[in-house]
Structures are given as C-alpha cells and as structure tokens.
Motif scaffolding. Structure first.
Motif, PDB file in Angstrom:
ATOM      1  N   GLU A  42       0.835  -1.214   0.000  1.00 29.11           N
ATOM      2  CA  GLU A  42       0.000   0.000   0.000  1.00 29.11           C
ATOM      3  C   GLU A  42       0.863   1.255   0.000  1.00 29.11           C
ATOM      4  OE1 GLU A  42      -2.585  -0.086   3.317  1.00 29.11           O
ATOM      5  OE2 GLU A  42      -3.764  -1.800   2.628  1.00 29.11           O
ATOM      6  N   ARG A  43       1.983   1.205   0.716  1.00 27.85           N
ATOM      7  CA  ARG A  43       2.811   2.395   0.890  1.00 27.85           C
ATOM      8  C   ARG A  43       3.846   2.558  -0.217  1.00 27.85           C
ATOM      9  NH1 ARG A  43       0.799   0.541   5.452  1.00 27.85           N
ATOM     10  NH2 ARG A  43       0.466   1.940   7.260  1.00 27.85           N
ATOM     11  N   ILE A  44       4.232   1.441  -0.849  1.00 23.96           N
ATOM     12  CA  ILE A  44       5.214   1.499  -1.941  1.00 23.96           C
ATOM     13  C   ILE A  44       4.632   0.714  -3.124  1.00 23.96           C
ATOM     14  CG2 ILE A  44       7.676   1.305  -2.505  1.00 23.96           C
ATOM     15  CD1 ILE A  44       8.247   0.756   0.421  1.00 23.96           C
ATOM     16  N   PRO A  45       3.621   1.257  -3.781  1.00 17.66           N
ATOM     17  CA  PRO A  45       2.925   0.492  -4.830  1.00 17.66           C
ATOM     18  C   PRO A  45       3.805   0.146  -6.011  1.00 17.66           C
ATOM     19  CG  PRO A  45       2.181   2.784  -4.780  1.00 17.66           C
ATOM     20  CD  PRO A  45       3.028   2.584  -3.570  1.00 17.66           C
ATOM     21  N   GLU A  46       4.895   0.889  -6.197  1.00 16.27           N
ATOM     22  CA  GLU A  46       5.769   0.606  -7.342  1.00 16.27           C
ATOM     23  C   GLU A  46       6.728  -0.547  -7.084  1.00 16.27           C
ATOM     24  OE1 GLU A  46       7.933   3.712  -4.803  1.00 16.27           O
ATOM     25  OE2 GLU A  46       5.877   3.160  -5.354  1.00 16.27           O
ATOM     26  N   ALA A  47       6.716  -1.117  -5.876  1.00 19.03           N
ATOM     27  CA  ALA A  47       7.678  -2.163  -5.521  1.00 19.03           C
ATOM     28  C   ALA A  47       7.142  -3.551  -5.871  1.00 19.03           C
ATOM     29  CB  ALA A  47       8.005  -2.095  -4.039  1.00 19.03           C
ATOM     30  N   GLU A  48       8.079  -4.454  -6.132  1.00 16.84           N
ATOM     31  CA  GLU A  48       7.745  -5.874  -6.236  1.00 16.84           C
ATOM     32  C   GLU A  48       8.379  -6.581  -5.038  1.00 16.84           C
ATOM     33  OE1 GLU A  48      11.209  -7.617  -9.143  1.00 16.84           O
ATOM     34  OE2 GLU A  48       9.397  -6.814 -10.078  1.00 16.84           O
ATOM     35  N   PHE A  49       7.724  -7.651  -4.561  1.00 20.09           N
ATOM     36  CA  PHE A  49       8.128  -8.287  -3.309  1.00 20.09           C
ATOM     37  C   PHE A  49       8.476  -9.754  -3.528  1.00 20.09           C
ATOM     38  CE2 PHE A  49       5.648  -4.635  -2.138  1.00 20.09           C
ATOM     39  CZ  PHE A  49       6.283  -4.125  -1.010  1.00 20.09           C
ATOM     40  N   GLU A  50       9.506 -10.192  -2.848  1.00 19.99           N
ATOM     41  CA  GLU A  50       9.908 -11.597  -2.814  1.00 19.99           C
ATOM     42  C   GLU A  50       9.984 -12.005  -1.352  1.00 19.99           C
ATOM     43  OE1 GLU A  50      11.524 -15.261  -4.517  1.00 19.99           O
ATOM     44  OE2 GLU A  50      10.991 -13.442  -5.620  1.00 19.99           O
ATOM     45  N   VAL A  51       9.317 -13.112  -0.994  1.00 20.90           N
ATOM     46  CA  VAL A  51       9.313 -13.601   0.383  1.00 20.90           C
ATOM     47  C   VAL A  51      10.138 -14.877   0.442  1.00 20.90           C
ATOM     48  CG1 VAL A  51       7.896 -14.325   2.340  1.00 20.90           C
ATOM     49  CG2 VAL A  51       7.017 -12.615   0.740  1.00 20.90           C
ATOM     50  N   ILE A  52      11.182 -14.854   1.263  1.00 21.08           N
ATOM     51  CA  ILE A  52      12.087 -16.001   1.381  1.00 21.08           C
ATOM     52  C   ILE A  52      12.104 -16.470   2.822  1.00 21.08           C
ATOM     53  CG2 ILE A  52      14.465 -16.815   1.126  1.00 21.08           C
ATOM     54  CD1 ILE A  52      14.864 -14.776  -1.052  1.00 21.08           C
ATOM     55  N   ALA A  53      11.955 -17.778   3.018  1.00 23.40           N
ATOM     56  CA  ALA A  53      12.009 -18.359   4.359  1.00 23.40           C
ATOM     57  C   ALA A  53      13.013 -19.500   4.339  1.00 23.40           C
ATOM     58  CB  ALA A  53      10.634 -18.874   4.773  1.00 23.40           C
ATOM     59  N   PRO A  54      13.935 -19.570   5.306  1.00 23.61           N
ATOM     60  CA  PRO A  54      14.891 -20.669   5.336  1.00 23.61           C
ATOM     61  C   PRO A  54      14.191 -21.980   5.635  1.00 23.61           C
ATOM     62  CG  PRO A  54      15.044 -19.393   7.345  1.00 23.61           C
ATOM     63  CD  PRO A  54      14.103 -18.653   6.444  1.00 23.61           C
ATOM     64  N   ASP A  55      14.601 -23.034   4.948  1.00 28.38           N
ATOM     65  CA  ASP A  55      14.022 -24.363   5.125  1.00 28.38           C
ATOM     66  C   ASP A  55      15.068 -25.240   5.796  1.00 28.38           C
ATOM     67  OD1 ASP A  55      12.965 -26.880   4.955  1.00 28.38           O
ATOM     68  OD2 ASP A  55      12.173 -26.628   2.941  1.00 28.38           O
ATOM     69  N   LYS A  56      14.846 -25.565   7.077  1.00 25.64           N
ATOM     70  CA  LYS A  56      15.862 -26.290   7.821  1.00 25.64           C
ATOM     71  C   LYS A  56      15.713 -27.807   7.713  1.00 25.64           C
ATOM     72  CE  LYS A  56      15.012 -24.218  11.763  1.00 25.64           C
ATOM     73  NZ  LYS A  56      15.155 -23.875  13.185  1.00 25.64           N
TER      74      LYS A  56
END
Length: 400
Positions: A42-56
């Motif tokens: 909402e605050r940075i509409p021009e951004a693209e996002f990548e969500v990374i989570a470590p897999d142990k």
C-alpha cells in the motif's frame, strides 16, 4: 515502456521464518509476513516483493516455493544470495530472531560454531559479513523479538551493534531489546513497536473454508493446547467440572507446528462431557477466522492469543516464561490490562506436571467465570502504532 518500468521497479525482499520451523505455516509466523507485504505494498505500490524463508528440514526433496493464502514463499536459501544482488530493500523478520545463547568463555570459537548451523546462520543473526559490509540493499528489521534476558543480550553487544549500524530502521517488540539497544547502547534508529499482527483486521482475511462450530446452547470455549501439558489440563478439567460446565468446550487444531492436533488423541481418552474436536488442518487465515468464531478462547500460542484479541474475543491466557521475558506478559502491559496469564512450564524443557496442575486449579476458576477482555481503545492504540511502524519502515526503504 513496460520493459523500462520493470527495470526501474523497486525490489524488496522479506526474509524470516514465515513458513514455521518445518513448512507447517504456523499462523502467526505466516500472517506476520503477509500483513507486512500487504502494508508495504500500500505504501510502496511501485515495488515488487519476494518472500524467502529458510528451510531447515526438507532441502531439495520439497518444492522450492509454496503459495498459501495468496502469498508465495520461496524456501530455497540459495535464492537469498541471488535476490540480494538485485534487491533494493531487505525486510528482516520479525518475531523471535535474536534469542541468543549465553556467551561462553571462548566467545570467538562459540560464534564460529554457531555460524555453521542453519538454525543460527541467518542474516539477522549478526555474522553475515557480506551483508554487513555492503551499503545495499537498505536493511530494516520488522519487529524483532528475543527470549533472552538483558544480561545475555549485553554479552552479544558488539554483533548487535553491527546490525543496528547496518540497518536504516530497527523495530523491536521486547522491552529487553529496547532497553539494551536503545537505552543502554544509544542507537537512535531503534524503536519499540507492537507485534505487527495486532494491526491485522479480521475482515481482510479470505479463508477458503472454515470448519463449522458445533451446535450448542452454551457459550463455546475454543481450546488449543500442546501435548506437553495435556495431562495437567485433563486433571484440571476433571476437578473443575462445575466451572467448565458453563461452556461447550471445543478443542481445535490451531497450529501444526505446535502439534495441537496431536494433543487431541490424549484428550479424547481422558476427557468426557460436553466437548468436541476440530482436527482438520487449516491455513493461517482459516485458523484466525475460526478463532474469531468462539465465544471465549484458551490458546497456548502467543499469536493464537493475538488471534482472539484482534477478533475482540475474551481470553483465558497462559504463558510459558517469567513475566520479564514472556511475550504475553509484555503484550498485556502494552495493551494496558493486568497480566492474569497462568504459568505453564516451558514445553521445550522438562514438564513440571504438578506445578502446572497447581497453577491451573488456582487460577482457572476465576478466568472461566470472567475471562480477560481487551478494551477496544487499547487495541485501537496498538493498531495505530503498527501503522506508524509500517510508515517508518516504508520511509526508510524509500529513502535508503
């Protein structure tokens, strides 16, 4: 023009244990990520996002990405390095990131050992030199939590200082971290903020389906508890029949990570009466939505307690740690209500069955008669603080 716009879009990477410890999509871990992505979008509409989570645990045997409730999480840690090469911003955490062991005498050797284990060797744990030495990407910490005392945190003061120096913004949730980083060490970019999930509005969730509640003329008490204290609860249930008879008691599987459904087998053997069970595994939004349909909630997860609070439901709170490092105790202090939580022994340590039974028998009757309610104005203040937290993070990312 489309190519030019893609090349100039801001890329923001979120990194944290958002899938739970074993891809079990623990509701609180996951919703912290999804709520942060939606707020920053909402605050940075021009951004693209990548969500990374470590897999142990799963490694190459499992899919590299999974999509739940509209959010895609990349579990391939190798992708972190490549994402960093092109990222403009890095959002780390939040939740329990800086719970540190007591520093042994051989400090340098201990750090070297810890850095070899995936459970510790994460960029938010202080020793990622490549990240610490570079100017980019912009780094912000999203409401970091710790279960460590101030004494232990001070033993890690130099590595913690390096992180604060590297970051444009450091949001911390715990009083101990705030005292050490801001008050004792004087970092001006450290701010104490509420848990971001408190900013979630239940009506924004879009669960595919929510298990139906049992039909009852009584108020329904939703209970989610771990196997470690099932025996103590069963003893309390048997001895407090008249208090529990106020409710229809529905045991539900809120969290796979905390094995709530595994507790149901023992509960079925030991408990009888006006009770029912919801065993079905749920997505995070389904678990939060179901929690909001009970009349009263007893949930032994910290974010399960928050699920009840944001749904404006009374709670029967429990905690596993002393008040100075208990997340629930600090949550109630933030919300300006008395800490009436029942102390249960830490499930990661030897179970104190007799102590658990004693505490339950002493404190449960009053809480079953009058569960703890959070005033609407207290929740509104916390939500406003969460919105300011997201505003500050977005500003730091844009100005980096």
């Amino acid at each position: 023009r489309g190519y030019w716009n893609r090349k100039n879009r801001m890329k923001i990477v979120l990194f944290g244990i958002y899938g739970g410890s074993g891809r079990d999509f623990n509701p609180g871990c996951f919703l912290l990520a999804s709520n942060t992505v939606n707020a920053l979008r909402e605050r940075i509409p021009e951004a693209e996002f990548e969500v990374i989570a470590p897999d142990k645990f799963f490694g190459d045997a499992a899919p590299a990405t999974e999509t739940v409730d509209g959010i895609t999480i990349n579990f391939d840690r190798a992708q972190f390095e490549s994402c960093m090469a092109s990222a403009d911003g890095l959002v780390i955490g939040g939740d329990n990131l800086w719970s540190l062991p007591t520093m042994p005498v051989w400090k340098r050797f201990a750090r070297w050992i810890l850095n070899r284990f995936d459970a510790y060797r994460l960029p938010f744990l202080l020793e990622e030199w490549d990240l610490l030495r570079k100017d980019k990407p912009v780094v912000v910490f999203n409401c970091v939590s710790s279960r460590s005392s101030e004494k232990v945190l001070m033993q890690w003061s130099r590595p913690l200082s390096r992180c604060c120096k590297r970051a444009a913004y450091v949001g911390v949730r715990d009083t101990s971290l705030d005292n050490v980083l801001r008050k004792n060490m004087g970092w001006p970019n450290v701010f104490k903020v509420p848990d971001p999930v408190l900013g979630l509005h239940p009506e924004t969730l879009s669960p595919e389906s929510v298990p139906p509640l049992p039909k009852s003329d009584k108020p329904i008490l939703g209970v989610a508890l771990r196997p470690s204290w099932v025996g103590a609860f069963a003893v309390a249930f048997e001895n407090l029949k008249s208090e529990f008879d106020r409710y229809h008691v529905c045991f539900y599987s809120y969290s796979r990570m905390h094995q709530h459904s595994a507790a149901h087998a023992a509960l079925r053997r030991w408990i009888s009466g006006d009770v029912s069970f919801i065993d079905a595994p749920m997505t995070p939004s389904e678990a939060y939505s179901l929690t909001g349909r009970f009349d009263v909630v007893l949930n032994d997860c910290y974010h399960g307690t928050i699920a009840a609070i944001i749904n404006e439901k009374p709670i029967v709170p429990v905690r596993f740690r002393d008040p100075d490092i208990s997340r629930r105790s600090q949550l109630f202090d933030l919300l300006g209500v008395p800490d009436k939580s029942i102390r249960i022994s830490d499930p990661n340590r030897p179970v104190n069955h007799n102590g658990n039974v004693e505490n339950l028998l002493e404190q449960l009757p009053a809480l079953l008669r009058e569960p703890l309610s959070i005033p609407a104005e207290s929740l509104a203040r916390a939500r406003s603080a969460v919105e300011r937290h997201y505003d500050d993070m977005a500003t730091a990312l844009k100005n980096g």
